[in-house]
Write an enzyme that holds these catalytic residues in place. Structure first.
Site, mmCIF file in Angstrom:
data_model
loop_
_atom_site.group_PDB
_atom_site.id
_atom_site.type_symbol
_atom_site.label_atom_id
_atom_site.label_comp_id
_atom_site.label_asym_id
_atom_site.label_seq_id
_atom_site.Cartn_x
_atom_site.Cartn_y
_atom_site.Cartn_z
ATOM 1 N N CYS A 9 -10.731 -2.954 -4.440
ATOM 2 C CA CYS A 9 -9.805 -4.005 -4.911
ATOM 3 C C CYS A 9 -10.574 -5.231 -5.397
ATOM 4 O O CYS A 9 -10.189 -5.867 -6.380
ATOM 5 C CB CYS A 9 -8.836 -4.391 -3.802
ATOM 6 S SG CYS A 9 -7.616 -3.102 -3.481
ATOM 7 N N CYS A 22 -4.069 0.662 -2.539
ATOM 8 C CA CYS A 22 -3.926 -0.575 -1.764
ATOM 9 C C CYS A 22 -2.865 -1.496 -2.367
ATOM 10 O O CYS A 22 -2.561 -1.421 -3.565
ATOM 11 C CB CYS A 22 -5.242 -1.347 -1.742
ATOM 12 S SG CYS A 22 -6.561 -0.566 -0.828
ATOM 13 N N CYS A 36 -10.409 -4.615 0.155
ATOM 14 C CA CYS A 36 -11.486 -3.613 0.218
ATOM 15 C C CYS A 36 -12.386 -3.761 -1.014
ATOM 16 O O CYS A 36 -12.058 -4.484 -1.975
ATOM 17 C CB CYS A 36 -10.900 -2.201 0.301
ATOM 18 S SG CYS A 36 -10.281 -1.564 -1.275
ATOM 19 N N GLU A 80 -3.086 -4.659 -3.041
ATOM 20 C CA GLU A 80 -3.612 -5.568 -4.065
ATOM 21 C C GLU A 80 -3.612 -4.910 -5.439
ATOM 22 O O GLU A 80 -3.254 -5.506 -6.446
ATOM 23 C CB GLU A 80 -5.048 -5.986 -3.727
ATOM 24 C CG GLU A 80 -5.198 -6.774 -2.441
ATOM 25 C CD GLU A 80 -5.430 -5.884 -1.223
ATOM 26 O OE1 GLU A 80 -4.834 -4.797 -1.129
ATOM 27 O OE2 GLU A 80 -6.216 -6.310 -0.357
ATOM 28 N N ASN A 113 0.836 -1.208 0.000
ATOM 29 C CA ASN A 113 0.000 0.000 0.000
ATOM 30 C C ASN A 113 0.869 1.255 0.000
ATOM 31 O O ASN A 113 1.912 1.318 0.657
ATOM 32 C CB ASN A 113 -0.994 0.003 1.165
ATOM 33 C CG ASN A 113 -0.367 -0.174 2.526
ATOM 34 O OD1 ASN A 113 0.643 -0.843 2.671
ATOM 35 N ND2 ASN A 113 -0.977 0.424 3.531
ATOM 36 N N ILE A 114 0.431 2.228 -0.774
ATOM 37 C CA ILE A 114 1.150 3.492 -0.939
ATOM 38 C C ILE A 114 0.205 4.616 -0.526
ATOM 39 O O ILE A 114 -0.805 4.857 -1.208
ATOM 40 C CB ILE A 114 1.570 3.716 -2.421
ATOM 41 C CG1 ILE A 114 2.307 2.496 -3.003
ATOM 42 C CG2 ILE A 114 2.390 4.995 -2.566
ATOM 43 C CD1 ILE A 114 3.672 2.232 -2.450
ATOM 44 N N GLU A 115 0.506 5.267 0.603
ATOM 45 C CA GLU A 115 -0.378 6.332 1.095
ATOM 46 C C GLU A 115 0.110 7.709 0.657
ATOM 47 O O GLU A 115 1.236 7.867 0.169
ATOM 48 C CB GLU A 115 -0.480 6.225 2.621
ATOM 49 C CG GLU A 115 -1.090 4.890 3.027
ATOM 50 C CD GLU A 115 -1.383 4.759 4.503
ATOM 51 O OE1 GLU A 115 -0.900 5.592 5.301
ATOM 52 O OE2 GLU A 115 -2.120 3.811 4.849
HETATM 53 N N1 THU Z 1 -5.193 -1.520 2.618
HETATM 54 C C1 THU Z 1 -4.646 -2.322 1.661
HETATM 55 O O1 THU Z 1 -3.603 -2.014 1.082
HETATM 56 N N2 THU Z 1 -5.284 -3.478 1.385
HETATM 57 C C2 THU Z 1 -6.379 -3.959 2.043
HETATM 58 O O2 THU Z 1 -6.826 -5.064 1.762
HETATM 59 C C3 THU Z 1 -7.024 -3.137 3.074
HETATM 60 C C4 THU Z 1 -6.438 -1.806 3.301
HETATM 61 C C5 THU Z 1 -4.463 -0.305 2.998
HETATM 62 C C6 THU Z 1 -5.062 1.006 2.576
HETATM 63 C C7 THU Z 1 -4.451 1.936 3.614
HETATM 64 O O3 THU Z 1 -3.157 2.313 3.190
HETATM 65 C C8 THU Z 1 -4.306 1.079 4.852
HETATM 66 O O4 THU Z 1 -4.357 -0.254 4.416
HETATM 67 C C9 THU Z 1 -5.369 1.322 5.914
HETATM 68 O O5 THU Z 1 -6.633 1.226 5.364
#
Ligand code: THU
Length: 132
Positions: free
Chosen positions: A89, A53, A86, A55, A42-44
């Site tokens: 995804c 996300c 989520c 995935e 995941n890249i915020e």
């Molecule tokens: N996130 C994912 O990368 N994959 C998931 O299946 C659920 C959530 C990430 C998004 C965000 O960066 C962090 O988790 C918190 O929601």
């Protein structure tokens, strides 16, 4: 590629996570029918809603490399709960991988559940529903 090997790659991919805001690291690894693996994390972003996300990072990387046939995706986080994709995804995986994609959801204890994407997204919408 065994389930365990794919999970190991997903777990390692968490180290590539940029999760400065949520501190919730996620890693993913997707394997093609031919056995090639692509990983993601995941890249915020400070503009939170732009977050990507793990995935989708993995599947998009594979798609731009020209891959079209996928067997399994494994997802890992540091949570005691099984990490579940989520809604966004699920939609992307359903369309680009097909309804029979296996989704492996792991927890931090090393247990996992394996389910089909069609069971995570019943009656999913895809290109076939556009009646082109
Ligand atoms: N996130 C994912 O990368 N994959 C998931 O299946 C659920 C959530 C990430 C998004 C965000 O960066 C962090 O988790 C918190 O929601």
């Amino acid at each position: 590629m065994t389930d365990k090997e794919l999970i190991e790659i997903a777990v390692k991919s968490k180290d590539r996570s940029l999760a400065d805001y949520s501190h919730f690291r996620v890693g993913a690894a997707i394997v093609t029918d031919e056995g090639k693996v692509y990983h993601g994390a995941n890249i915020e972003n400070a503009s939170y809603s732009l977050t990507m996300c793990a995935e989708r990072t993995a599947i998009f990387t594979a798609l731009v490399e020209g891959e079209r046939n996928f067997k399994t995706i494994a997802i890992a986080s540091d949570s005691k709960s099984f990490i579940s994709p989520c809604g966004a995804c699920r939609q992307v995986l359903y369309e680009h991988c097909g309804e029979d994609l296996d989704v492996i959801m792991t927890n931090s204890a090393g247990d996992y559940k394996k389910v089909k994407i069609k069971d995570l997204l019943p009656f999913g919408f895809s290109d076939k529903d556009l009646n082109k």
